[in-house]
Design a protein around this motif. Sequence first.
Motif, PDB file in Angstrom:
ATOM      1  N   ARG A 124      -5.108   4.616  -7.977  1.00  0.00           N
ATOM      2  CA  ARG A 124      -6.106   4.907  -6.954  1.00  0.00           C
ATOM      3  C   ARG A 124      -7.041   3.703  -6.777  1.00  0.00           C
ATOM      4  NH1 ARG A 124      -7.418   9.495  -9.056  1.00  0.00           N
ATOM      5  NH2 ARG A 124      -5.782  10.707  -8.117  1.00  0.00           N
ATOM      6  N   SER A 125      -7.427   3.100  -7.889  1.00  0.00           N
ATOM      7  CA  SER A 125      -8.276   1.897  -7.826  1.00  0.00           C
ATOM      8  C   SER A 125      -7.535   0.745  -7.144  1.00  0.00           C
ATOM      9  CB  SER A 125      -8.706   1.475  -9.229  1.00  0.00           C
ATOM     10  OG  SER A 125      -9.553   2.435  -9.792  1.00  0.00           O
ATOM     11  N   HIS A 126      -6.242   0.629  -7.434  1.00  0.00           N
ATOM     12  CA  HIS A 126      -5.423  -0.407  -6.791  1.00  0.00           C
ATOM     13  C   HIS A 126      -5.403  -0.198  -5.271  1.00  0.00           C
ATOM     14  CE1 HIS A 126      -2.311  -3.388  -6.225  1.00  0.00           C
ATOM     15  NE2 HIS A 126      -1.511  -2.483  -5.678  1.00  0.00           N
ATOM     16  N   LEU A 127      -5.228   1.044  -4.841  1.00  0.00           N
ATOM     17  CA  LEU A 127      -5.237   1.355  -3.409  1.00  0.00           C
ATOM     18  C   LEU A 127      -6.579   0.986  -2.790  1.00  0.00           C
ATOM     19  CD1 LEU A 127      -3.427   4.808  -3.334  1.00  0.00           C
ATOM     20  CD2 LEU A 127      -2.643   2.714  -2.240  1.00  0.00           C
ATOM     21  N   ASP A 128      -7.663   1.367  -3.464  1.00  0.00           N
ATOM     22  CA  ASP A 128      -8.991   1.041  -2.941  1.00  0.00           C
ATOM     23  C   ASP A 128      -9.186  -0.465  -2.854  1.00  0.00           C
ATOM     24  OD1 ASP A 128      -9.734   3.650  -2.536  1.00  0.00           O
ATOM     25  OD2 ASP A 128     -10.887   3.816  -4.389  1.00  0.00           O
ATOM     26  N   GLY A 129      -8.694  -1.182  -3.858  1.00  0.00           N
ATOM     27  CA  GLY A 129      -8.810  -2.634  -3.851  1.00  0.00           C
ATOM     28  C   GLY A 129      -8.046  -3.270  -2.702  1.00  0.00           C
ATOM     29  N   LEU A 130      -6.924  -2.667  -2.328  1.00  0.00           N
ATOM     30  CA  LEU A 130      -6.166  -3.179  -1.181  1.00  0.00           C
ATOM     31  C   LEU A 130      -6.933  -2.956   0.122  1.00  0.00           C
ATOM     32  CD1 LEU A 130      -2.554  -1.979  -2.089  1.00  0.00           C
ATOM     33  CD2 LEU A 130      -3.416  -4.327  -2.134  1.00  0.00           C
ATOM     34  N   LEU A 131      -7.619  -1.814   0.208  1.00  0.00           N
ATOM     35  CA  LEU A 131      -8.369  -1.514   1.424  1.00  0.00           C
ATOM     36  C   LEU A 131      -9.600  -2.393   1.555  1.00  0.00           C
ATOM     37  CD1 LEU A 131      -8.061   2.355   1.420  1.00  0.00           C
ATOM     38  CD2 LEU A 131      -7.098   0.788   3.098  1.00  0.00           C
ATOM     39  N   ASN A 132     -10.347  -2.505   0.479  1.00  0.00           N
ATOM     40  CA  ASN A 132     -11.534  -3.357   0.469  1.00  0.00           C
ATOM     41  C   ASN A 132     -11.879  -3.635  -0.985  1.00  0.00           C
ATOM     42  OD1 ASN A 132     -14.348  -4.150   0.269  1.00  0.00           O
ATOM     43  ND2 ASN A 132     -14.510  -3.621   2.428  1.00  0.00           N
ATOM     44  N   PRO A 133     -11.816  -4.878  -1.426  1.00  0.00           N
ATOM     45  CA  PRO A 133     -12.041  -5.190  -2.838  1.00  0.00           C
ATOM     46  C   PRO A 133     -13.453  -4.866  -3.326  1.00  0.00           C
ATOM     47  CG  PRO A 133     -11.777  -7.203  -1.557  1.00  0.00           C
ATOM     48  CD  PRO A 133     -11.499  -6.058  -0.638  1.00  0.00           C
ATOM     49  N   ASN A 134     -14.406  -4.725  -2.415  1.00  0.00           N
ATOM     50  CA  ASN A 134     -15.778  -4.438  -2.828  1.00  0.00           C
ATOM     51  C   ASN A 134     -16.067  -2.958  -3.016  1.00  0.00           C
ATOM     52  OD1 ASN A 134     -16.612  -7.185  -2.762  1.00  0.00           O
ATOM     53  ND2 ASN A 134     -16.595  -7.054  -0.546  1.00  0.00           N
ATOM     54  N   TRP A 190       0.832  -1.202   0.000  1.00  0.00           N
ATOM     55  CA  TRP A 190       0.000   0.000   0.000  1.00  0.00           C
ATOM     56  C   TRP A 190       0.869   1.255   0.000  1.00  0.00           C
ATOM     57  CZ3 TRP A 190      -1.352   4.533   2.283  1.00  0.00           C
ATOM     58  CH2 TRP A 190      -2.607   5.054   1.945  1.00  0.00           C
ATOM     59  N   GLN A 191       1.940   1.256   0.795  1.00  0.00           N
ATOM     60  CA  GLN A 191       2.813   2.430   0.861  1.00  0.00           C
ATOM     61  C   GLN A 191       3.489   2.698  -0.478  1.00  0.00           C
ATOM     62  OE1 GLN A 191       5.360   2.191   4.299  1.00  0.00           O
ATOM     63  NE2 GLN A 191       3.622   2.138   5.698  1.00  0.00           N
ATOM     64  N   ARG A 192       3.898   1.633  -1.169  1.00  0.00           N
ATOM     65  CA  ARG A 192       4.501   1.795  -2.492  1.00  0.00           C
ATOM     66  C   ARG A 192       3.485   2.371  -3.475  1.00  0.00           C
ATOM     67  NH1 ARG A 192       4.803  -1.120  -7.263  1.00  0.00           N
ATOM     68  NH2 ARG A 192       3.549  -2.782  -6.374  1.00  0.00           N
ATOM     69  N   ALA A 193       2.283   1.828  -3.465  1.00  0.00           N
ATOM     70  CA  ALA A 193       1.242   2.324  -4.369  1.00  0.00           C
ATOM     71  C   ALA A 193       0.896   3.780  -4.055  1.00  0.00           C
ATOM     72  CB  ALA A 193      -0.003   1.438  -4.272  1.00  0.00           C
ATOM     73  N   TRP A 194       0.855   4.144  -2.769  1.00  0.00           N
ATOM     74  CA  TRP A 194       0.569   5.521  -2.370  1.00  0.00           C
ATOM     75  C   TRP A 194       1.656   6.466  -2.885  1.00  0.00           C
ATOM     76  CZ3 TRP A 194      -3.205   8.498  -0.971  1.00  0.00           C
ATOM     77  CH2 TRP A 194      -2.943   9.726  -0.385  1.00  0.00           C
ATOM     78  N   LYS A 195       2.919   6.039  -2.771  1.00  0.00           N
ATOM     79  CA  LYS A 195       4.019   6.874  -3.253  1.00  0.00           C
ATOM     80  C   LYS A 195       3.963   7.041  -4.771  1.00  0.00           C
ATOM     81  CE  LYS A 195       7.059   5.835   0.589  1.00  0.00           C
ATOM     82  NZ  LYS A 195       8.159   5.032   1.084  1.00  0.00           N
ATOM     83  N   VAL A 196       3.645   5.976  -5.487  1.00  0.00           N
ATOM     84  CA  VAL A 196       3.508   6.071  -6.946  1.00  0.00           C
ATOM     85  C   VAL A 196       2.396   7.058  -7.296  1.00  0.00           C
ATOM     86  CG1 VAL A 196       2.827   4.811  -9.035  1.00  0.00           C
ATOM     87  CG2 VAL A 196       4.455   3.785  -7.435  1.00  0.00           C
ATOM     88  N   LEU A 197       1.272   6.975  -6.592  1.00  0.00           N
ATOM     89  CA  LEU A 197       0.165   7.904  -6.848  1.00  0.00           C
ATOM     90  C   LEU A 197       0.581   9.345  -6.575  1.00  0.00           C
ATOM     91  CD1 LEU A 197      -2.765   8.425  -7.601  1.00  0.00           C
ATOM     92  CD2 LEU A 197      -3.378   7.932  -5.223  1.00  0.00           C
ATOM     93  N   GLN A 198       1.330   9.569  -5.521  1.00  0.00           N
ATOM     94  CA  GLN A 198       1.796  10.923  -5.211  1.00  0.00           C
ATOM     95  C   GLN A 198       2.734  11.454  -6.296  1.00  0.00           C
ATOM     96  OE1 GLN A 198       0.353  12.658  -2.638  1.00  0.00           O
ATOM     97  NE2 GLN A 198      -0.821  10.765  -2.693  1.00  0.00           N
ATOM     98  N   VAL A 199       3.615  10.596  -6.801  1.00  0.00           N
ATOM     99  CA  VAL A 199       4.534  10.990  -7.873  1.00  0.00           C
ATOM    100  C   VAL A 199       3.755  11.326  -9.147  1.00  0.00           C
ATOM    101  CG1 VAL A 199       6.367  10.148  -9.406  1.00  0.00           C
ATOM    102  CG2 VAL A 199       6.540   9.791  -6.938  1.00  0.00           C
ATOM    103  N   LEU A 200       2.771  10.499  -9.478  1.00  0.00           N
ATOM    104  CA  LEU A 200       1.963  10.766 -10.672  1.00  0.00           C
ATOM    105  C   LEU A 200       1.199  12.082 -10.539  1.00  0.00           C
ATOM    106  CD1 LEU A 200       0.572   7.190 -11.359  1.00  0.00           C
ATOM    107  CD2 LEU A 200       2.136   8.491 -12.827  1.00  0.00           C
ATOM    108  N   THR A 201       0.675  12.347  -9.364  1.00  0.00           N
ATOM    109  CA  THR A 201      -0.041  13.603  -9.123  1.00  0.00           C
ATOM    110  C   THR A 201       0.903  14.794  -9.262  1.00  0.00           C
ATOM    111  OG1 THR A 201      -1.566  12.459  -7.638  1.00  0.00           O
ATOM    112  CG2 THR A 201      -1.458  14.856  -7.450  1.00  0.00           C
TER     113      THR A 201
END
Length: 144
Positions: free
Chosen positions: A89-99, A32-43
């Motif tokens: 962002r969808s990947h992050l949401d899926g990690l938190l709760n797939p539904n 999750w932390q890696r995905a969050w950092k990637v999202l921050q870089v893209l933003t």
Amino acid sequence: DLVDARRLYGWTTGAIIREVSDEITVQKSSEWQRAWKVLQVLTLCARECQKTFVDEKHPGDVDGEQRTSYSTADSEILDKLEDLAADWRSHLDGLLNPNFGSIFRTSRDNGKTAQPSLFARCMQRHVDFYTSKVENLRLYSTDH
């Protein structure tokens, strides 16, 4: 119950939300932390591109005037960055709760933007504090 206690009686209200613990556990994971950092870089990249594209000179631009629109190539780059960010962002949401992702965020446009969920807005409006379990309050005094 919380709305009436707060609105009618002026009570300080708190909520025990078990899912908070689940979200914290996920957010501590390296994936999750890696995905969050990637999202921050893209933003950040998208913001920097927007600044650069507005400041760039193109054929037909009048000196001294700031551009108000992007060229087709600029728009394509920004669209690709937005699509990548939406995927992450969808990947992050899926990690938190797939539904349905986080209980605190929602998106109406396939992950391109995130906004507080209805649940989060109700919490902000009617709850003074929340925690994942009542035991988290044991170190607070009753006068707090």
